[in-house]
Structure formats: C-alpha cells, structure tokens
Design a protein around this motif. Structure first.
Motif, PDB file in Angstrom:
ATOM      1  N   LYS A  30     -17.081 -45.613  90.852  1.00  0.00           N
ATOM      2  CA  LYS A  30     -16.891 -45.808  89.418  1.00  0.00           C
ATOM      3  C   LYS A  30     -18.207 -46.248  88.772  1.00  0.00           C
ATOM      4  O   LYS A  30     -19.141 -46.667  89.449  1.00  0.00           O
ATOM      5  CB  LYS A  30     -15.791 -46.832  89.177  1.00  0.00           C
ATOM      6  CG  LYS A  30     -14.479 -46.363  89.782  1.00  0.00           C
ATOM      7  CD  LYS A  30     -13.312 -46.971  89.131  1.00  0.00           C
ATOM      8  CE  LYS A  30     -12.062 -46.367  89.766  1.00  0.00           C
ATOM      9  NZ  LYS A  30     -10.882 -46.753  89.131  1.00  0.00           N
ATOM     10  N   LEU A  31     -18.248 -46.132  87.451  1.00  0.00           N
ATOM     11  CA  LEU A  31     -19.467 -46.420  86.697  1.00  0.00           C
ATOM     12  C   LEU A  31     -19.981 -47.832  86.961  1.00  0.00           C
ATOM     13  O   LEU A  31     -21.176 -48.029  87.173  1.00  0.00           O
ATOM     14  CB  LEU A  31     -19.212 -46.209  85.199  1.00  0.00           C
ATOM     15  CG  LEU A  31     -20.401 -46.440  84.282  1.00  0.00           C
ATOM     16  CD1 LEU A  31     -21.547 -45.500  84.618  1.00  0.00           C
ATOM     17  CD2 LEU A  31     -19.995 -46.282  82.833  1.00  0.00           C
ATOM     18  N   LYS A  32     -19.098 -48.808  86.976  1.00  0.00           N
ATOM     19  CA  LYS A  32     -19.528 -50.193  87.191  1.00  0.00           C
ATOM     20  C   LYS A  32     -20.220 -50.353  88.542  1.00  0.00           C
ATOM     21  O   LYS A  32     -21.280 -50.970  88.637  1.00  0.00           O
ATOM     22  CB  LYS A  32     -18.327 -51.138  87.099  1.00  0.00           C
ATOM     23  CG  LYS A  32     -18.699 -52.605  87.235  1.00  0.00           C
ATOM     24  CD  LYS A  32     -17.470 -53.494  87.171  1.00  0.00           C
ATOM     25  CE  LYS A  32     -17.757 -54.958  87.230  1.00  0.00           C
ATOM     26  NZ  LYS A  32     -18.695 -55.415  88.203  1.00  0.00           N
ATOM     27  N   ALA A  33     -19.644 -49.774  89.587  1.00  0.00           N
ATOM     28  CA  ALA A  33     -20.244 -49.879  90.922  1.00  0.00           C
ATOM     29  C   ALA A  33     -21.573 -49.131  90.983  1.00  0.00           C
ATOM     30  O   ALA A  33     -22.528 -49.601  91.610  1.00  0.00           O
ATOM     31  CB  ALA A  33     -19.287 -49.341  91.978  1.00  0.00           C
ATOM     32  N   LEU A  34     -21.654 -47.977  90.327  1.00  0.00           N
ATOM     33  CA  LEU A  34     -22.904 -47.220  90.298  1.00  0.00           C
ATOM     34  C   LEU A  34     -23.988 -48.008  89.574  1.00  0.00           C
ATOM     35  O   LEU A  34     -25.128 -48.096  90.044  1.00  0.00           O
ATOM     36  CB  LEU A  34     -22.696 -45.862  89.630  1.00  0.00           C
ATOM     37  CG  LEU A  34     -23.918 -44.957  89.525  1.00  0.00           C
ATOM     38  CD1 LEU A  34     -24.483 -44.648  90.909  1.00  0.00           C
ATOM     39  CD2 LEU A  34     -23.563 -43.678  88.794  1.00  0.00           C
ATOM     40  N   VAL A  35     -23.644 -48.605  88.446  1.00  0.00           N
ATOM     41  CA  VAL A  35     -24.608 -49.427  87.694  1.00  0.00           C
ATOM     42  C   VAL A  35     -25.061 -50.607  88.549  1.00  0.00           C
ATOM     43  O   VAL A  35     -26.248 -50.933  88.588  1.00  0.00           O
ATOM     44  CB  VAL A  35     -24.008 -49.895  86.352  1.00  0.00           C
ATOM     45  CG1 VAL A  35     -24.895 -50.943  85.686  1.00  0.00           C
ATOM     46  CG2 VAL A  35     -23.788 -48.712  85.419  1.00  0.00           C
ATOM     47  N   ASP A  36     -24.141 -51.229  89.271  1.00  0.00           N
ATOM     48  CA  ASP A  36     -24.493 -52.355  90.143  1.00  0.00           C
ATOM     49  C   ASP A  36     -25.470 -51.909  91.238  1.00  0.00           C
ATOM     50  O   ASP A  36     -26.435 -52.614  91.547  1.00  0.00           O
ATOM     51  CB  ASP A  36     -23.242 -52.968  90.778  1.00  0.00           C
ATOM     52  CG  ASP A  36     -22.387 -53.724  89.769  1.00  0.00           C
ATOM     53  OD1 ASP A  36     -22.901 -54.063  88.671  1.00  0.00           O
ATOM     54  OD2 ASP A  36     -21.205 -53.972  90.074  1.00  0.00           O
ATOM     55  N   ALA A  40     -29.313 -53.178  91.614  1.00  0.00           N
ATOM     56  CA  ALA A  40     -29.787 -53.809  92.847  1.00  0.00           C
ATOM     57  C   ALA A  40     -30.990 -53.074  93.423  1.00  0.00           C
ATOM     58  O   ALA A  40     -31.925 -53.699  93.924  1.00  0.00           O
ATOM     59  CB  ALA A  40     -28.656 -53.852  93.871  1.00  0.00           C
ATOM     60  N   THR A  41     -30.984 -51.754  93.329  1.00  0.00           N
ATOM     61  CA  THR A  41     -32.081 -50.965  93.889  1.00  0.00           C
ATOM     62  C   THR A  41     -33.358 -51.106  93.071  1.00  0.00           C
ATOM     63  O   THR A  41     -34.447 -51.238  93.623  1.00  0.00           O
ATOM     64  CB  THR A  41     -31.684 -49.478  93.964  1.00  0.00           C
ATOM     65  OG1 THR A  41     -30.517 -49.364  94.781  1.00  0.00           O
ATOM     66  CG2 THR A  41     -32.794 -48.634  94.558  1.00  0.00           C
ATOM     67  N   THR A  42     -33.230 -51.070  91.751  1.00  0.00           N
ATOM     68  CA  THR A  42     -34.412 -51.082  90.892  1.00  0.00           C
ATOM     69  C   THR A  42     -34.863 -52.476  90.494  1.00  0.00           C
ATOM     70  O   THR A  42     -36.023 -52.668  90.145  1.00  0.00           O
ATOM     71  CB  THR A  42     -34.163 -50.287  89.604  1.00  0.00           C
ATOM     72  OG1 THR A  42     -33.106 -50.919  88.853  1.00  0.00           O
ATOM     73  CG2 THR A  42     -33.816 -48.848  89.904  1.00  0.00           C
ATOM     74  N   GLY A  43     -33.942 -53.433  90.508  1.00  0.00           N
ATOM     75  CA  GLY A  43     -34.282 -54.775  90.072  1.00  0.00           C
ATOM     76  C   GLY A  43     -34.340 -54.911  88.558  1.00  0.00           C
ATOM     77  O   GLY A  43     -34.811 -55.925  88.043  1.00  0.00           O
ATOM     78  N   GLY A  44     -33.867 -53.907  87.839  1.00  0.00           N
ATOM     79  CA  GLY A  44     -33.874 -53.946  86.379  1.00  0.00           C
ATOM     80  C   GLY A  44     -32.734 -54.777  85.823  1.00  0.00           C
ATOM     81  O   GLY A  44     -31.916 -55.318  86.568  1.00  0.00           O
ATOM     82  N   LYS A  45     -32.702 -54.873  84.512  1.00  0.00           N
ATOM     83  CA  LYS A  45     -31.626 -55.598  83.851  1.00  0.00           C
ATOM     84  C   LYS A  45     -30.377 -54.721  83.823  1.00  0.00           C
ATOM     85  O   LYS A  45     -30.447 -53.518  83.569  1.00  0.00           O
ATOM     86  CB  LYS A  45     -32.022 -55.954  82.412  1.00  0.00           C
ATOM     87  CG  LYS A  45     -33.138 -56.962  82.328  1.00  0.00           C
ATOM     88  CD  LYS A  45     -33.429 -57.302  80.891  1.00  0.00           C
ATOM     89  CE  LYS A  45     -34.566 -58.302  80.792  1.00  0.00           C
ATOM     90  NZ  LYS A  45     -34.883 -58.616  79.397  1.00  0.00           N
TER      91      LYS A  45
END
Length: 118
Positions: A30-36, A40-45
């Motif tokens: 889902k979108l929320k898990a993908l955003v998480d 985590a991978t990029t370290g962005g906001k």
C-alpha cells in the motif's frame, strides 16, 4: 468490442478467519508502506517522499493508460497487454518482465549496443 471484467477475471475470493493477517505472498503493498520504505531508504522527509511517490505513481499510471511501454530498471519492462473498459473505469492487464539477474545490478543501457552495420 470490450470484454467484461467478469468474463476476463474469475471471481475467486478466499475467506480467512477474523483477525488473521494476510500472507506475505498475497499481501498488497500500500501507499503508506511504500512511502515508509522510500523514506527509510533515502533518509528524506516523509512529507516530501509522499509527494514524490504519489507523483511518480501518477506518471506511471498515465503512461500505461496511454499505451506507453515502461522500461524502468530495476523494476523491469512493463507494457499493457489488454485494456478492458468498464462502467466504473477501466482495467489494464499489464505484463511485467523482470531481469533474471540481481535487482541491484545496474547496467548502462547504451553499453553493448552495436552500431549500424555491425
């Protein structure tokens, strides 16, 4: 002539006991898990990553709807094999071809391309 969704996709629904979690193989990302994961991978906001992921998914959806083929390593090559028009919108049957190699292998696509006449 458009094929009905009910003719193209058999209606198979498996019931699971109340309170049980779906298995990993059938679980949707889902979108929320993908955003998480992207955060985590990029370290962005997280706010910025949500906007970037949503814009990316929007662009991918529009490209597929327009019939464009996607060539996006390490995801792979995707193209629409069938479109089914329904009253609620449409269904795209997408064929995704992944490389047999490791997903972390990045190749320069221009390397190894023979010049005309070779």
């Amino acid at each position: 002539m458009a094929t009905k969704v009910s003719d193209a996709v058999p209606a198979v629904k498996k019931k699971r006991p109340a309170g049980s979690a779906p298995s990993g193989a059938g679980e949707a990302l889902k979108l929320k898990a993908l955003v998480d994961q992207v955060t985590a991978t990029t370290g962005g906001k997280k706010k910025d990553m949500r906007a970037a992921v949503s814009a990316t998914l929007q662009a991918l959806g529009e490209a597929l709807s327009a019939g464009q083929e996607l060539n996006l390593p390490p995801l792979g090559k995707a193209k629409v094999s069938r479109k089914i028009d329904t009253a609620k919108g449409g269904v795209l049957i997408v064929r995704l071809r992944r490389n047999a190699g490791d997903a972390d292998d990045e190749k320069d696509v221009s390397e190894g391309v023979a010049a005309a006449g070779e």
